[in-house]
Structures are given as structure tokens and as C-alpha cells.
Design a protein around this motif. Structure first.
Motif, PDB file in Angstrom:
ATOM      1  N   ALA A 128      28.569 -20.677  32.682  1.00 24.85           N
ATOM      2  CA  ALA A 128      27.540 -21.436  32.596  1.00 24.85           C
ATOM      3  C   ALA A 128      27.125 -22.332  31.668  1.00 24.85           C
ATOM      4  O   ALA A 128      26.610 -23.699  32.223  1.00 24.85           O
ATOM      5  CB  ALA A 128      26.447 -20.354  32.384  1.00 24.85           C
ATOM      6  N   ALA A 129      27.974 -22.158  30.505  1.00 25.87           N
ATOM      7  CA  ALA A 129      27.882 -23.466  29.316  1.00 25.87           C
ATOM      8  C   ALA A 129      28.407 -24.852  30.147  1.00 25.87           C
ATOM      9  O   ALA A 129      28.079 -26.042  29.712  1.00 25.87           O
ATOM     10  CB  ALA A 129      28.490 -22.956  28.227  1.00 25.87           C
ATOM     11  N   LEU A 130      29.459 -24.631  30.968  1.00 27.67           N
ATOM     12  CA  LEU A 130      30.415 -25.504  31.675  1.00 27.67           C
ATOM     13  C   LEU A 130      29.755 -26.277  32.750  1.00 27.67           C
ATOM     14  O   LEU A 130      30.218 -27.159  33.359  1.00 27.67           O
ATOM     15  CB  LEU A 130      31.675 -24.983  31.905  1.00 27.67           C
ATOM     16  N   GLY A 131      28.694 -25.444  33.366  1.00 19.40           N
ATOM     17  CA  GLY A 131      27.999 -26.244  34.588  1.00 19.40           C
ATOM     18  C   GLY A 131      28.802 -25.647  35.900  1.00 19.40           C
ATOM     19  O   GLY A 131      28.872 -26.165  36.874  1.00 19.40           O
ATOM     20  N   MET A 132      29.397 -24.582  35.745  1.00 15.29           N
ATOM     21  CA  MET A 132      30.093 -23.843  36.913  1.00 15.29           C
ATOM     22  C   MET A 132      29.380 -23.082  37.772  1.00 15.29           C
ATOM     23  O   MET A 132      28.138 -22.888  37.354  1.00 15.29           O
ATOM     24  CB  MET A 132      31.122 -23.067  36.345  1.00 15.29           C
ATOM     25  N   ALA A 133      29.708 -22.556  38.824  1.00 18.20           N
ATOM     26  CA  ALA A 133      28.748 -21.768  39.722  1.00 18.20           C
ATOM     27  C   ALA A 133      29.779 -20.982  40.234  1.00 18.20           C
ATOM     28  O   ALA A 133      31.309 -20.883  40.176  1.00 18.20           O
ATOM     29  CB  ALA A 133      28.213 -22.798  40.771  1.00 18.20           C
ATOM     30  N   VAL A 134      29.198 -19.771  41.230  1.00 16.61           N
ATOM     31  CA  VAL A 134      30.052 -18.541  41.509  1.00 16.61           C
ATOM     32  C   VAL A 134      29.455 -18.626  43.155  1.00 16.61           C
ATOM     33  O   VAL A 134      28.559 -18.590  43.391  1.00 16.61           O
ATOM     34  CB  VAL A 134      29.587 -17.280  40.886  1.00 16.61           C
ATOM     35  N   SER A 135      30.698 -18.623  44.216  1.00 21.72           N
ATOM     36  CA  SER A 135      30.633 -18.149  45.438  1.00 21.72           C
ATOM     37  C   SER A 135      31.583 -16.784  45.493  1.00 21.72           C
ATOM     38  O   SER A 135      32.595 -16.764  45.313  1.00 21.72           O
ATOM     39  CB  SER A 135      31.139 -19.285  46.245  1.00 21.72           C
ATOM     40  N   ALA A 136      30.700 -15.729  45.543  1.00 19.96           N
ATOM     41  CA  ALA A 136      31.311 -14.502  45.574  1.00 19.96           C
ATOM     42  C   ALA A 136      31.407 -13.685  46.932  1.00 19.96           C
ATOM     43  O   ALA A 136      30.485 -14.053  47.795  1.00 19.96           O
ATOM     44  CB  ALA A 136      30.474 -13.467  44.736  1.00 19.96           C
ATOM     45  N   ASN A 137      32.531 -12.831  47.085  1.00 22.66           N
ATOM     46  CA  ASN A 137      32.513 -11.958  48.305  1.00 22.66           C
ATOM     47  C   ASN A 137      32.143 -10.457  47.817  1.00 22.66           C
ATOM     48  O   ASN A 137      32.858  -9.773  47.386  1.00 22.66           O
ATOM     49  CB  ASN A 137      33.781 -11.881  48.673  1.00 22.66           C
ATOM     50  N   PRO A 138      30.824  -9.946  47.978  1.00 24.61           N
ATOM     51  CA  PRO A 138      30.458  -8.599  47.455  1.00 24.61           C
ATOM     52  C   PRO A 138      31.131  -7.668  48.340  1.00 24.61           C
ATOM     53  O   PRO A 138      30.969  -6.373  47.704  1.00 24.61           O
ATOM     54  CB  PRO A 138      28.961  -8.790  47.927  1.00 24.61           C
TER      55      PRO A 138
END
Length: 574
Positions: free
Chosen positions: A422-432
Motif C-alpha cells: 500500500a505504501a508503494l502504491g501497489m494493488a491486488v488482483s486476487a483469485n478467491p
């Protein structure tokens, strides 16, 4: 390509009656806008494929009168939401695999039929023998082996070349692993396909000749022996299956995550474009170049960039490139090749890096510097650590605002790593779906329960302020956003066991993850992902409100169809 078949599929995507006037107002029982400032509505005005206004017939009345609008009431008893977005698919995987039978631990319902799962070695053997017998009875093409997708040893036992030879001494048989990253063949298939011991030596650490087992890069060598997969008629039929899967599930935008995975990105792109041009499906696909394709073809980053620019020049409204680039960190989660830090796998085996880390770092930095959005296939916590290090280094050397580097899959990471992301400005695309299908067997066999039960820790990512999208990576999970929502909300396994309730998403967060937050992952939040004035008029039409059913009913909500750029497309019943 068979134009009569194409015409039939195009007819399946026929338009429901819609206005030829300048303005059409669709009414609905409820419109779930996914806009926090205006969350509910009952009418939406559309012109030229875009949303003009959202509210009720009363609030839109002056606009209706001044525009001589058509009021379309066909959705008056239904629920409208923004068209679903799947931000991680591989169009060519369903296009290839739906040519064949499915036999996996889980059940599958596809345009090609229903395929019950097998959860024990005995059940798998019996069902496989039945499928092969049916294949033989149908007098299939003698130049094509029987292929079944979905095998996994933790459910189905150790089925390798000797076992396949014993079961099928005369019939060529190939098992495509549930991960898609592995293939297992018997002697008859080896002879038919012309596979040699030398083929196993191309990547000797990723092939086992005696057992007929090829994985990761070794599997790519084997795929080169399967040219029939890409016969235009077969592949075209498979790609039509993919488009139908999108439509049936309410998806109007999908982000491909790896054009060229079979070694011919230009040919693959051309086939996707040709099928889309003929069928005109109610969806758009954004294509993403992948590092492993260029490495396999021995291209430099500079050569890769030139190729991508050339492909982008041929963009259409339905099939396009849009400055995304995919890195591959660790191996497949389904194969047990993800990279975990201490203590690692309980049985002592190790994961795999898809390319040397210095090579991956260099390619990532090159495309970072050229303004691309990076997506990184990343499963284990050690892999997450390395990706975080990469991004931190990129930012130190070439700072970028709003880069939105996406960690793809998110099988497992620690919450302190999420805070760093989060601090680096990343995001998550997850497979639940991972935790639904894998947590039980991985807890028992490969990972401790404290890791396996916390697979895909979505609530932790939300706690740390990360934007989250949910994806299918079809066929790693069903191409069905409502199924993804349900698995993220319930966190219950295929066997009915609870998985770390502390990592559940609430329904609203999960629905955002297949609409507005998924649009953010694509950098398309300005025109997709919610229902507000100015955005594209892409809607999914539901028979029930997902906020008003129990969590175990979300995946069962019937989908009437979609509205794509203002035109209704009902799902055709078979």
C-alpha cells in the motif's frame, strides 16, 4: 473459418429490441450503481452507448420530454449493476481446453456440457475410463489424442505414464493438469505426437521422461507438438465458447493476462480479433503481453516494445492493447510450485522461479520506465517479498505517481507485506477460488494450516488500504464473478470447512471487486465499473439482488444477460 457457424453464434448474441431514438431510458426494480454518492436508482438514460443520467423516471422526466426519449421497461422487475469486469483471464485457455473433456476435483458447467468432478483416485480412474471409452466410441480424429483437463495428484493419486499405459495401452491419452502448467502423456500419445527423449532435455529440470511428465517450460515444449490446438476451425469454435462464457456470466470487460503463452502472439491475437469481428460479442478484451513469451522467442526488451507498439496500432473497440505488461514471478499454485519463505513446504519440496529473478527485475524496470502498468503473477509470500523489492527499487530510481503495479493471484502474503504494498502504491488482483478448492488439501499435505487456511487474505488487504479486484484466471476458477464474490464472502472450502473468517470480505466490498475496483485495476475507472453519467452503458441484468440473498445463494443468482454500450443482449437458453 466456418462462416455459417460464426453466423449462428452471432445470432446467439442477438440484440433485444432497443430504441433507435437519441435517448433510451431503461427502468429497473433496482439499479445498484456502485457509486457511493448515489448508490440506488430505478432509471438510467443512455445515448450513443453512454450513460446520460441516473435516477428515477420522476427525476429524468424533463430530459425524457425534451428528448422524445423511449422508455424501455423490459428490466422493470430486474436488478441492474455495472457490467462485471474480470481483470485476469486467458482467452486462449478456454479456447483450447473447451475442445476437450474436463475432469477436475470440482464440477464444471460449460457451453460444451456439464462435467462432474472427481475427488478421489477411484472416482477419477472410473470417470476417466468412461470418458476415454466415449471418445473411442465417437471415432474421433485418429491424429488427435484424447485429452482431459483437471488432473491433480492430491485428489486423484499418482497418475503418470506407467499408470496411463496400464489403463490405456492402445489409446493415446494426455492429462492436462488442473494448473494448466503441466502435461502427462502415455506411450501411445508419445508415439502419435512424435515426442522424443531429447524433448525432455530442453528443460531437464522441468521434465521427467520416464513418467511422461512435463511442467512449466517443459510443458511448453510439449504444446509445440499439439498444432491441432490452433487449427482455425477448432480454435475459432473454442474462442466462441470463451465469448459465450463471458456473456453467460455477465462480464462486459475482460483483461487478458498473457497473450503469446503458446508462443505465437501475433497469430493468437489475429484469431481473437477475427472471431470477435465475426461474432461481435457484447464484451471487450484488453490484451496483455507477457515476459515469458518474449524470453522464449529470445527477444530483447527493446524488440518486445517495438512489437507491442505494432500490435497496439491495430486496436479495435472490442480487442485492444492498453499499456499493460505481465511479469511471471513464481510457479503455479495448483502445482505446488509457488515460492514460500521459511518454513516452506511441509514435505520439503521447493517452488520454482519462472525466470531468473535478475532477468525478471530487468524486464520490469524497462517497461516501468516506458510507462507501462506492471502486473506480476505472484503466489507465495517469498514471491511477494521479491516483487515488493523490485517495485521499491523502480520507485527509487525512476519515481512514478499512480503506477498501480498489480500483484496477481495473491495466494498468500503477510499483512506487513500488504502494508508495504500500500505504501508503494501497489494493488491486488486476487483469485478467491484458491482458498475454496485448495485450503483443505494443502493444509493436510503441503502447507501449515496457518498459511493454507489464510490463502487469499482479502480482508487483510482491505485493512491495509489496498484496492482489490477479484478474477477467475479461467479455468483456474469458473469464469463467473458471482461465484468469486460468494467464495470471497463465505470463505468455505469445497468440503464445507471454514477458512479464516477474519479474511472474509463483506458483500459490498466483494461486489466492488468485480465492478468499480476492477475498473481501477484496469485504469478504466473513468468509463467503466459503475453506473453514472459519462460512463459506458455496460450493465449486467440480474434476476435477484445480491445484497438481499444469503451468502450461499449469490452464485446461483440467474443472469438475464447484459447491456453492452447501450444495447441489450439476453443470454440465449439452450
Amino acid at each position: 473459418m466456418n462462416r455459417l457457424a460464426m453466423a449462428a453464434v452471432a445470432a446467439a448474441f442477438h440484440l433485444s429490441p432497443a430504441s433507435a431514438q437519441d435517448l433510451t431510458v431503461f427502468t429497473a426494480k433496482t439499479i445498484l450503481t456502485m457509486e457511493d454518492s448515489n448508490p440506488r436508482a430505478t432509471a438510467v438514460a443512455v445515448r450513443d452507448g453512454r450513460i446520460v443520467s441516473v435516477g428515477s423516471l420522476d427525476t429524468l422526466q424533463s430530459m425524457i420530454e425534451s428528448s422524445d426519449a423511449t422508455i424501455d421497461r423490459q428490466f422493470e422487475d430486474k436488478i441492474l449493476m455495472p457490467g462485471f469486469i474480470d481483470p485476469h483471464v486467458h482467452p486462449s485457455l478456454p479456447a483450447v481446453l473447451t475442445q476437450f473433456a474436463f475432469l477436475a476435483p470440482d464440477d464444471w458447467s460449460l457451453p460444451t456440457g456439464n462435467f462432474p468432478g472427481a475427488t478421489s483416485p477411484e472416482d477419477y480412474a472410473a470417470k476417466l475410463k468412461t470418458l476415454v471409452a466415449d471418445y473411442q466410441a465417437e471415432n474421433q480424429d485418429p491424429d488427435i489424442p484424447f485429452i482431459a483437463w483437471g488432473y491433480h495428484p492430491l485428489w486423484h493419486g499418482n497418475v503418470k505414464r506407467p499408470q496411463l499405459n496400464a489403463w490405456f495401452p492402445e489409446t493415446p491419452v494426455a492429462l492436462w493438469h488442473r494448473s494448466f502448467h503441466e502435461l502427462i502423456v502415455n506411450d501411445a500419445a508419445i508415439e502419435l505426437l512424435g515426442i522424443t527423449p531429447e524433448d525432455a532435455l530442453v528443460y531437464p529440470k522441468e521434465a521427467d521422461w520416464e513418467n511422461g511428465h512435463f511442467w512449466e517450460n517443459g510443458a511448453k515444449v510439449l504444446v509445440s507438438k499439439l498444432p491441432f490446438l490452433f487449427d482455425p476451425a477448432r480454435y475459432g469454435a473454442g474462442m466462441r465458447n470463451f465469448f459465450e462464457m463471458l456473456h453467460q456470466s455477465g462480464v462486459t470487460t475482460a483483461l487478458d493476462m498473457g497473450i503469446g503463452i503458446f508462443g505465437d502472439p501475433e497469430g493468437e491475437t489475429a484469431l481473437i480479433r477475427a472471431t470477435a469481428a465475426e461474432v461481435q460479442p457484447p464484451a471487450r478484451i484488453i490484451l496483455t503481453p507477457i515476459i515469458t513469451d518474449f524470453l522464449a522467442r529470445k527477444k530483447t526488451p527493446e524488440e518486445a516494445l517495438a512489437e507491442i507498439r505494432g500490435w497496439s496500432a491495430q486496436n479495435t473497440d472490442r480487442v485492444l492493447f492498453d499499456n499493460h505488461f505481465k511479469l511471471m514471478m513464481d510457479g503455479a499454485i495448483f502445482s505446488g510450485l509457488s515460492q514460500y519463505g521459511f518454513p516452506g513446504y511441509k514435505d520439503g519440496h521447493e517452488g520454482l522461479w519462472m525466470a531468473p529473478l535478475d532477468v525478471t527485475q530487468h524486464w520490469g524496470e524497462f517497461f516501468w520506465e516506458n510507462g507501462f502498468q506492471l502486473h506480476a503473477h505472484t503466489n507465495g509470500d517469498l514471491s511477494a517479498k521479491k516483487l515488493i523489492e523490485f517495485v521499491r527499487g523502480y520507485q527509487d530510481r525512476t519515481p512514478r505517481f499512480d503506477h498501480r503495479t498489480v500483484l496477481e493471484h495473491f495466494a498468500f502474503a503477510h499483512e506487513d507485506q500488504m502494508r508495504q504494498m500500500a505504501a508503494l502504491g501497489m494493488a491486488v488482483s486476487a483469485n478467491p477460488y484458491y482458498q475454496y478448492i485448495l485450503s483443505d488439501v494443502y493444509s493436510a499435505n503441503w502447507l501449515g494450516a496457518d498459511i493454507a487456511r489464510h490463502m487469499v487474505p482479502l480482508a487483510g488487504a482491505k485493512r491495509q488500504g489496498l484496492v482489490i479486484a477479484l478474477h477467475s484466471d479461467a479455468p483456474m476458477a469458473p469464469l463467473a464473478p458471482l461465484t468469486l464474490v460468494e467464495t470471497a464472502v463465505r470463505r468455505v472450502t469445497i468440503n464445507g470447512n471454514e477458512n479464516a473468517a477474519t479474511e472474509r470480505l463483506d458483500v459490498h466490498a466483494a461486489l466492488r471487486a468485480v465492478t468499480i475496483d476492477a475498473a481501477w485495476i484496469l485504469r478504466r475507472e473513468d468509463d467503466l465499473g459503475s453506473i453514472r453519467a459519462g460512463k459506458k452503458a455496460d450493465f449486467v441484468v440480474l434476476e435477484q439482488n445480491p445484497y438481499e440473498v444469503t451468502s450461499d445463494q449469490i452464485s446461483e443468482i440467474p443472469i438475464w444477460g447484459t447491456v453492452f454500450e447501450g444495447q441489450p443482449y439476453p443470454v440465449q437458453t439452450r
